[in-house]
Design an enzyme around this catalytic site. Structure first.
Site, mmCIF file in Angstrom:
data_model
loop_
_atom_site.group_PDB
_atom_site.id
_atom_site.type_symbol
_atom_site.label_atom_id
_atom_site.label_comp_id
_atom_site.label_asym_id
_atom_site.label_seq_id
_atom_site.Cartn_x
_atom_site.Cartn_y
_atom_site.Cartn_z
ATOM 1 N N ASN A 1 -10.398 6.927 10.375
ATOM 2 C CA ASN A 1 -9.666 8.337 10.255
ATOM 3 C C ASN A 1 -10.466 8.848 9.108
ATOM 4 O OD1 ASN A 1 -8.344 10.301 11.138
ATOM 5 N ND2 ASN A 1 -6.379 9.347 10.905
ATOM 6 N N GLY A 2 -10.685 8.058 7.867
ATOM 7 C CA GLY A 2 -11.479 8.165 6.824
ATOM 8 C C GLY A 2 -12.474 7.474 7.004
ATOM 9 N N HIS B 1 -12.560 2.722 -0.192
ATOM 10 C CA HIS B 1 -12.712 1.733 0.797
ATOM 11 C C HIS B 1 -13.321 0.600 0.156
ATOM 12 C CE1 HIS B 1 -12.808 4.923 4.259
ATOM 13 N NE2 HIS B 1 -11.455 4.700 4.113
ATOM 14 N N ASN C 1 0.934 -0.987 -0.103
ATOM 15 C CA ASN C 1 -0.035 0.010 -0.244
ATOM 16 C C ASN C 1 0.839 1.194 0.028
ATOM 17 O OD1 ASN C 1 -1.668 1.902 0.657
ATOM 18 N ND2 ASN C 1 -2.562 1.041 2.362
ATOM 19 N N GLU D 1 -8.042 -5.158 5.112
ATOM 20 C CA GLU D 1 -7.854 -4.923 3.696
ATOM 21 C C GLU D 1 -6.851 -5.664 2.866
ATOM 22 O OE1 GLU D 1 -8.316 -0.654 5.035
ATOM 23 O OE2 GLU D 1 -9.373 -0.529 3.061
ATOM 24 N N ARG E 1 -2.187 -2.124 -3.725
ATOM 25 C CA ARG E 1 -3.792 -1.143 -3.448
ATOM 26 C C ARG E 1 -3.448 -0.029 -4.460
ATOM 27 N NH1 ARG E 1 -5.256 2.746 1.169
ATOM 28 N NH2 ARG E 1 -7.347 3.357 0.567
ATOM 29 N N ARG F 1 -10.209 8.335 20.588
ATOM 30 C CA ARG F 1 -10.001 7.901 21.960
ATOM 31 C C ARG F 1 -9.911 9.243 22.854
ATOM 32 N NH1 ARG F 1 -5.370 4.339 19.496
ATOM 33 N NH2 ARG F 1 -5.604 5.885 18.097
ATOM 34 N N GLY G 1 -15.307 2.156 14.508
ATOM 35 C CA GLY G 1 -16.342 1.047 14.264
ATOM 36 C C GLY G 1 -16.046 -0.022 15.044
ATOM 37 N N GLU G 2 -14.559 -0.440 15.139
ATOM 38 C CA GLU G 2 -14.346 -1.799 15.838
ATOM 39 C C GLU G 2 -14.179 -1.555 17.282
ATOM 40 O OE1 GLU G 2 -10.764 -3.554 13.803
ATOM 41 O OE2 GLU G 2 -11.964 -3.119 11.702
ATOM 42 N N ARG H 1 -11.720 15.410 7.753
ATOM 43 C CA ARG H 1 -12.516 15.595 6.631
ATOM 44 C C ARG H 1 -14.244 16.098 6.869
ATOM 45 N NH1 ARG H 1 -10.985 10.508 3.298
ATOM 46 N NH2 ARG H 1 -8.863 10.494 4.075
ATOM 47 N N LYS I 1 3.329 0.820 3.247
ATOM 48 C CA LYS I 1 2.863 -0.257 4.150
ATOM 49 C C LYS I 1 2.917 -1.584 3.580
ATOM 50 C CE LYS I 1 -0.598 2.536 6.737
ATOM 51 N NZ LYS I 1 -1.912 2.694 6.509
HETATM 52 P P1 ADP Z 1 -7.302 4.918 8.811
HETATM 53 O O1 ADP Z 1 -7.131 3.576 8.263
HETATM 54 O O2 ADP Z 1 -8.507 5.527 8.076
HETATM 55 O O3 ADP Z 1 -6.247 5.683 9.201
HETATM 56 P P2 ADP Z 1 -8.210 3.520 10.978
HETATM 57 O O4 ADP Z 1 -9.235 2.400 10.713
HETATM 58 O O5 ADP Z 1 -7.014 2.775 11.461
HETATM 59 O O6 ADP Z 1 -8.046 4.834 10.338
HETATM 60 O O7 ADP Z 1 -8.796 4.276 12.250
HETATM 61 C C1 ADP Z 1 -7.969 5.130 13.180
HETATM 62 C C2 ADP Z 1 -8.905 5.664 14.269
HETATM 63 O O8 ADP Z 1 -9.221 4.814 14.912
HETATM 64 C C3 ADP Z 1 -8.252 6.704 15.161
HETATM 65 O O9 ADP Z 1 -8.189 7.874 14.801
HETATM 66 C C4 ADP Z 1 -9.012 6.539 16.505
HETATM 67 O O10 ADP Z 1 -9.877 7.731 16.316
HETATM 68 C C5 ADP Z 1 -9.825 5.158 16.212
HETATM 69 N N1 ADP Z 1 -9.412 4.577 17.432
HETATM 70 C C6 ADP Z 1 -8.339 3.581 17.319
HETATM 71 N N2 ADP Z 1 -8.449 2.942 18.381
HETATM 72 C C7 ADP Z 1 -9.512 3.186 19.175
HETATM 73 C C8 ADP Z 1 -10.126 2.823 20.361
HETATM 74 N N3 ADP Z 1 -9.591 1.905 21.350
HETATM 75 N N4 ADP Z 1 -11.218 3.610 21.090
HETATM 76 C C9 ADP Z 1 -11.653 4.717 20.025
HETATM 77 N N5 ADP Z 1 -11.344 4.857 18.807
HETATM 78 C C10 ADP Z 1 -10.259 4.337 18.387
#
Ligand code: ADP
Length: 398
Positions: free
Chosen positions: A211-212, A180, A7, A385, A91, A286, A334-335, A241, A14
């Site tokens: 983040n996105g 995505h 990626n 992914e 990717r 967080r 989301g997770e 964004r 990455k």
């Molecule tokens: P991307 O791939 O778009 O950079 P990710 O899917 O890795 O983003 O998500 C990153 C975001 O997930 C972080 O900015 C943070 O806000 C959120 N995040 C990560 N761990 C936690 C957690 N334990 N609790 C709440 N939010 C979290």
């Protein structure tokens, strides 16, 4: 077969080496600050220590050379030689209308990706540099391009066209593409698996909240709508964004703040979202969650705005599909964010959703987090992914 998943961004790269049979990640890492002072490679074999090395990386070819050296080195390497890497999966962010699925990389495919550069000027050229560097260093290894946009190419015209003069679509292909896609595809299929139902029989809404952030409506195994558009700026409120805004705001702010349109769009990309809404507090959920505990009004405003937009999109996708069987949360927020899931689902009473709070507080596995009585299923599925790219790559080179 071992698949190297790459990626490649403009200054970072990455990678993961994945065994396509066991679907296990054998090693992974990251090159940062490529072409900038202080370049650094992080490498970790599965189950081993993370190694961080600061070393010059004037370009992506050097970065990939270092990745290959790390994977094959005597001490912490995971393969004896490059012959043990069967294929590379790249990717690629934008496949325009040309790519409705992944493709084996040939000179024609490279040309077609270049033709999409206009649509993703920050991402596609960087992705192409990654392809070029691998071609130089592993000239006989087959490579596959996996597109972020491909899964969404099944959207019907009414979902992908903007309400602007049709000639702009004809002349410049200005339309909604969505991103995505690899995650939305992987996660929606997993939902069917977890529910033990046929993918083609389900109406699924996937909320990829990182983040996105983007959300998609997947009906009978096909994406029928998604929230990102021509670029990843449209749709949900994200980390930095803005998501959807009145387009007239761009001219209004340009006049008020003496900025160019380009500068306003940069604010919309980098200083908006929950970062902007929280008055600069943070783009990281967080920090927002910590803020909620302290009743911080900036954190509350940002969190409420974010969750309201997610719920509103879910409502509109229920309308787009004339119903929904399952809603799924994935990616960083989301997770990991039980609070976000609660805030969103609290607004979805009309779908008869009942969350099981004990399950909602678990992490790191595929889970249905609703009670048996819930009329609509809500799931948490960790996205992967890289694995999805490895699967696509293995399927095409076999
Ligand atoms: P991307 O791939 O778009 O950079 P990710 O899917 O890795 O983003 O998500 C990153 C975001 O997930 C972080 O900015 C943070 O806000 C959120 N995040 C990560 N761990 C936690 C957690 N334990 N609790 C709440 N939010 C979290």
């Amino acid at each position: 077969m071992n698949i190297l998943v790459i990626n490649c961004g403009s200054s970072s790269l990455k990678f993961q080496l994945i065994d396509s049979e066991s679907e296990k990640c054998i090693a992974k890492g990251l090159c940062e600050r490529i072409g900038i002072e202080g370049s650094m490679i992080t490498y970790a074999p599965e189950g081993g220590e993370k190694e961080k090395t600061t070393t010059p990386m004037p370009d992506h070819t050097e970065a990939i050379r270092l990745v290959l050296a790390a994977l094959t080195n005597d001490k912490t390497g995971v393969v004896k030689s490059l012959d043990e890497i069967g294929a590379v999966g790249h990717r690629i962010v934008h496949g325009g209308e040309k790519f409705t699925s992944s493709a084996i990389i040939t000179d024609e495919v490279i040309e077609a990706i270049k033709e999409c550069n206009d649509l993703a000027p920050l991402h596609n050229p960087a992705n192409l540099i990654g392809i070029d560097a691998c071609k130089t260093l592993m000239p006989t290894t087959p490579m596959v391009a996996v597109f972020d946009t491909a899964f969404h190419q099944t959207m019907p015209e009414e979902a992908y066209l903007y309400g602007i003069p049709y000639e702009y679509y004809e002349k410049y292909k200005v339309r909604r593409y969505g991103f995505h896609g690899t995650s939305h595809s992987y996660v929606s299929k997993k939902v069917a698996e977890v529910l033990g139902k046929n993918y083609e029989d389900l109406k699924i809404i996937v909320c990829h909240l990182g983040n996105g952030a983007s959300i998609s409506a997947v009906k009978n195994g096909k994406c029928v709508d998604t929230s990102m558009g021509l670029t990843p700026l449209e749709g949900l409120i994200m980390g930095t964004r803005s998501g959807d805004i009145d387009p007239a705001i761009i001219e209004f702010l340009a006049n008020k703040e003496s900025m160019t349109a380009q500068e306003v769009v940069s604010v919309l990309n980098k200083k908006s979202g929950v970062l902007g809404l929280s008055n600069g507090l943070s783009s990281d959920f967080r920090d927002l969650e910590a803020g909620l505990e302290n009743n911080d009004e900036n954190a509350i405003r940002a969190m409420k705005g974010f969750c309201y937009r997610v719920a509103k999109y879910i409502g509109s996708y229920v309308a787009a599909m004339n119903g929904v069987d399952a809603i799924c949360f994935t990616a960083g927020v989301g997770e990991n964010g039980p609070i976000v899931r609660n805030f969103v689902c609290d607004r979805l009473g009309f779908l008869g959703i009942e969350l099981d709070q004990e399950l909602n507080n678990k992490r790191g596995m595929d889970l249905d987090i609703t009670t048996p009585e819930s009329k609509t299923r809500v799931l948490v599925i960790p996205t992967n992914e890289e694995l999805a790219i490895a699967r696509e790559t293995a399927a095409l080179v076999k």
